[in-house]
Design a protein around this motif. Structure first.
Motif, PDB file in Angstrom:
ATOM      1  N   GLN A  24      22.647  -2.545  32.692  1.00  0.00           N
ATOM      2  CA  GLN A  24      23.188  -2.306  31.351  1.00  0.00           C
ATOM      3  C   GLN A  24      23.313  -3.628  30.585  1.00  0.00           C
ATOM      4  N   PRO A  25      22.808  -3.698  29.343  1.00  0.00           N
ATOM      5  CA  PRO A  25      22.909  -4.967  28.594  1.00  0.00           C
ATOM      6  C   PRO A  25      24.347  -5.237  28.153  1.00  0.00           C
ATOM      7  N   SER A  71      31.396  -6.313  40.673  1.00  0.00           N
ATOM      8  CA  SER A  71      31.524  -7.775  40.553  1.00  0.00           C
ATOM      9  C   SER A  71      30.326  -8.371  39.823  1.00  0.00           C
ATOM     10  N   SER A  72      29.130  -7.813  40.052  1.00  0.00           N
ATOM     11  CA  SER A  72      27.924  -8.372  39.429  1.00  0.00           C
ATOM     12  C   SER A  72      27.930  -8.160  37.910  1.00  0.00           C
ATOM     13  N   PHE A  73      28.396  -6.964  37.476  1.00  0.00           N
ATOM     14  CA  PHE A  73      28.436  -6.698  36.041  1.00  0.00           C
ATOM     15  C   PHE A  73      29.542  -7.517  35.376  1.00  0.00           C
ATOM     16  N   ALA A  74      30.689  -7.664  36.063  1.00  0.00           N
ATOM     17  CA  ALA A  74      31.781  -8.504  35.554  1.00  0.00           C
ATOM     18  C   ALA A  74      31.304  -9.947  35.415  1.00  0.00           C
ATOM     19  N   ALA A  75      30.484 -10.400  36.389  1.00  0.00           N
ATOM     20  CA  ALA A  75      29.956 -11.770  36.351  1.00  0.00           C
ATOM     21  C   ALA A  75      29.016 -11.956  35.155  1.00  0.00           C
ATOM     22  N   LEU A 124      29.606 -14.535  32.107  1.00  0.00           N
ATOM     23  CA  LEU A 124      28.585 -15.538  31.784  1.00  0.00           C
ATOM     24  C   LEU A 124      28.204 -15.460  30.303  1.00  0.00           C
ATOM     25  N   ALA A 125      28.049 -14.239  29.789  1.00  0.00           N
ATOM     26  CA  ALA A 125      27.660 -14.051  28.386  1.00  0.00           C
ATOM     27  C   ALA A 125      28.776 -14.461  27.417  1.00  0.00           C
ATOM     28  N   SER A 126      30.020 -14.445  27.893  1.00  0.00           N
ATOM     29  CA  SER A 126      31.156 -14.781  27.022  1.00  0.00           C
ATOM     30  C   SER A 126      31.263 -16.274  26.738  1.00  0.00           C
ATOM     31  N   LEU A 138      33.633  -6.178  27.301  1.00  0.00           N
ATOM     32  CA  LEU A 138      33.859  -5.125  28.294  1.00  0.00           C
ATOM     33  C   LEU A 138      34.167  -3.801  27.612  1.00  0.00           C
ATOM     34  N   GLU A 139      35.021  -3.853  26.583  1.00  0.00           N
ATOM     35  CA  GLU A 139      35.384  -2.631  25.853  1.00  0.00           C
ATOM     36  C   GLU A 139      34.168  -2.069  25.111  1.00  0.00           C
ATOM     37  N   ALA A 140      33.345  -2.959  24.528  1.00  0.00           N
ATOM     38  CA  ALA A 140      32.145  -2.517  23.811  1.00  0.00           C
ATOM     39  C   ALA A 140      31.146  -1.866  24.777  1.00  0.00           C
ATOM     40  N   CYS A 141      31.016  -2.432  25.978  1.00  0.00           N
ATOM     41  CA  CYS A 141      30.117  -1.859  26.993  1.00  0.00           C
ATOM     42  C   CYS A 141      30.607  -0.485  27.438  1.00  0.00           C
ATOM     43  N   LYS A 142      31.938  -0.337  27.533  1.00  0.00           N
ATOM     44  CA  LYS A 142      32.527   0.949  27.933  1.00  0.00           C
ATOM     45  C   LYS A 142      32.214   2.009  26.866  1.00  0.00           C
ATOM     46  N   VAL A 143      32.319   1.635  25.593  1.00  0.00           N
ATOM     47  CA  VAL A 143      32.014   2.573  24.500  1.00  0.00           C
ATOM     48  C   VAL A 143      30.528   2.931  24.503  1.00  0.00           C
ATOM     49  N   GLN A 144      29.692   1.942  24.782  1.00  0.00           N
ATOM     50  CA  GLN A 144      28.246   2.161  24.759  1.00  0.00           C
ATOM     51  C   GLN A 144      27.796   3.068  25.903  1.00  0.00           C
ATOM     52  N   GLN A 145      28.310   2.804  27.110  1.00  0.00           N
ATOM     53  CA  GLN A 145      27.861   3.586  28.272  1.00  0.00           C
ATOM     54  C   GLN A 145      28.839   3.450  29.434  1.00  0.00           C
ATOM     55  N   TYR A 146      29.275   4.581  29.954  1.00  0.00           N
ATOM     56  CA  TYR A 146      30.101   4.586  31.164  1.00  0.00           C
ATOM     57  C   TYR A 146      29.784   5.855  31.953  1.00  0.00           C
TER      58      TYR A 146
END
Length: 354
Positions: free
Chosen positions: A246-247, A211-215, A219-221, A232-240
């Motif tokens: 995670q930025p 929930s904290s990362f989704a928040a 917020l950044a959107s 979200l998709e870009a973060c998944k490609v960067q690191q999962y």
């Protein structure tokens, strides 16, 4: 396929945000007829998603069988004949286009091309829907002459055609057009609504999303749902798997504007202004809207200013934004704002530090 397209709701029942508006549209369809519609709201709020869900509700899955055409049109402009090239997306029941792509020739597009499309009935008649739907994007960017021509088309061909207009700001659409449509405001989704959609997408993809990362993504959107899903998709490609520190990925053009703001604050000179002009040009040729460039540049500059300058800088940003709406060449007004800012900031530095 990008997640933003993969998980786009195809029916009004599956819409997760703007549920009330979806129910209102469903009720309109159930009555067997539909007025002209004007959807307005900020970018990324879900206007196009609701429009496509509405078309599917009206015509079934046939509305999704589309073809994209890029074809030239010959229109008469007084004694001259102009050739205008437009990209249209169409099915047997609807045609979607962006008449403002024609620039200063937009009124000829409305007078000739849209009138021609509005005359014809749909190829397939679905139930009692004997009218074609014409979806026009960015109507707030049309000239006043084009909007007046649009009003006449709406009146003359209303039996064969329904217009669905889409724009960011209804205030830039003339009253004569607005009064002939049912106006539907699509507000930017709340942070909680965006988090709910992100959790839904993550669940469908089999991802663990806290929930904290989704928040943080929400917020950044800046309340832009499309951007949140892309992040979200870009973060998944960067690191999962995701980590709490995670930025959140930002777009390249936003990083570029941060660099431009630093260039402006570090040096105020004709040479630096020329350099900044080239960078602004680069953003424009990559299809970043000038209003968005000005807004984002202002936000970045405000972070670097003393409080006593902020009011004056905001005043001039509003002044040049207004001038940009009235003019044709956005680069002139963006450059003028940068020059004005440099003048204000240099005067402040001289007065403060001698």
């Amino acid at each position: 396929m990008l997640w933003v397209d993969k998980y786009r709701p195809h029916t009004l029942d599956k819409v997760m945000v703007h549920v009330e508006e979806a129910q209102q549209l469903k009720q309109l369809v159930s009555q067997g007829d539909c007025p002209h519609l004007l959807f307005y709201g900020p970018s990324g709020a879900g206007k196009k998603t609701l429009i496509m869900a509405l078309l599917r509700e009206m015509y079934g899955s046939g509305a999704e069988k589309i073809k994209v055409e890029n074809k030239p049109w010959k229109v008469e402009a007084g004694s001259r004949k102009l050739e205008v090239e437009l990209t249209t997306i169409s099915s047997n029941y609807h045609v979607e286009l962006n008449p403002s792509d024609a620039g200063f020739q937009d009124r000829y597009v409305v007078q000739e091309i849209i009138k021609e499309m509005a005359k014809s009935r749909p190829l397939d008649v679905s139930g009692n829907k004997s009218f074609k739907v014409l979806v026009l994007n960015e109507v707030d960017r049309l000239s006043k002459e084009a909007q007046h021509s649009l009003r006449r088309t709406m009146e003359k061909y209303s039996s064969a055609c329904r217009l669905v207009l889409c724009c960011n700001s209804a205030s830039k659409v003339i009253e004569a057009v607005r009064s002939r449509c049912l106006n539907i405001r699509i507000s930017a989704p709340s942070k909680e609504e965006i988090m709910k959609v992100l959790q839904h997408v993550a669940k469908k993809e089999g991802l663990q999303l806290s929930s904290s990362f989704a928040a943080r993504i929400a917020l950044a959107s800046n309340r832009n749902l499309r951007r949140a899903i892309l992040s979200l998709e870009a973060c998944k490609v960067q690191q999962y798997p995701f980590t709490e520190d995670q930025p959140v990925q930002t777009t390249d053009w936003e990083q570029y504007i941060v660099e431009i703001a630093s260039d402006i604050v570090n040096e105020q000179s004709p040479k630096r202004l020329f350099l900044v002009r080239g960078k602004l040009y680069e953003l424009l040729v990559n299809c970043i809207p000038p209003e968005l460039i000005l807004k984002r540049l202002l936000l970045e500059l405000m972070k670097k200013l003393d409080s006593e300058l902020k009011h004056e800088v905001c005043h001039w940003a509003a002044f040049y934004e207004h001038r940009m709406q009235l003019g044709q060449k956005a680069i002139f007004h963006l450059e003028a704002f940068v020059a004005k800012f440099m003048s204000i900031y240099k005067r402040f530095l001289i007065n403060t530090f001698g």
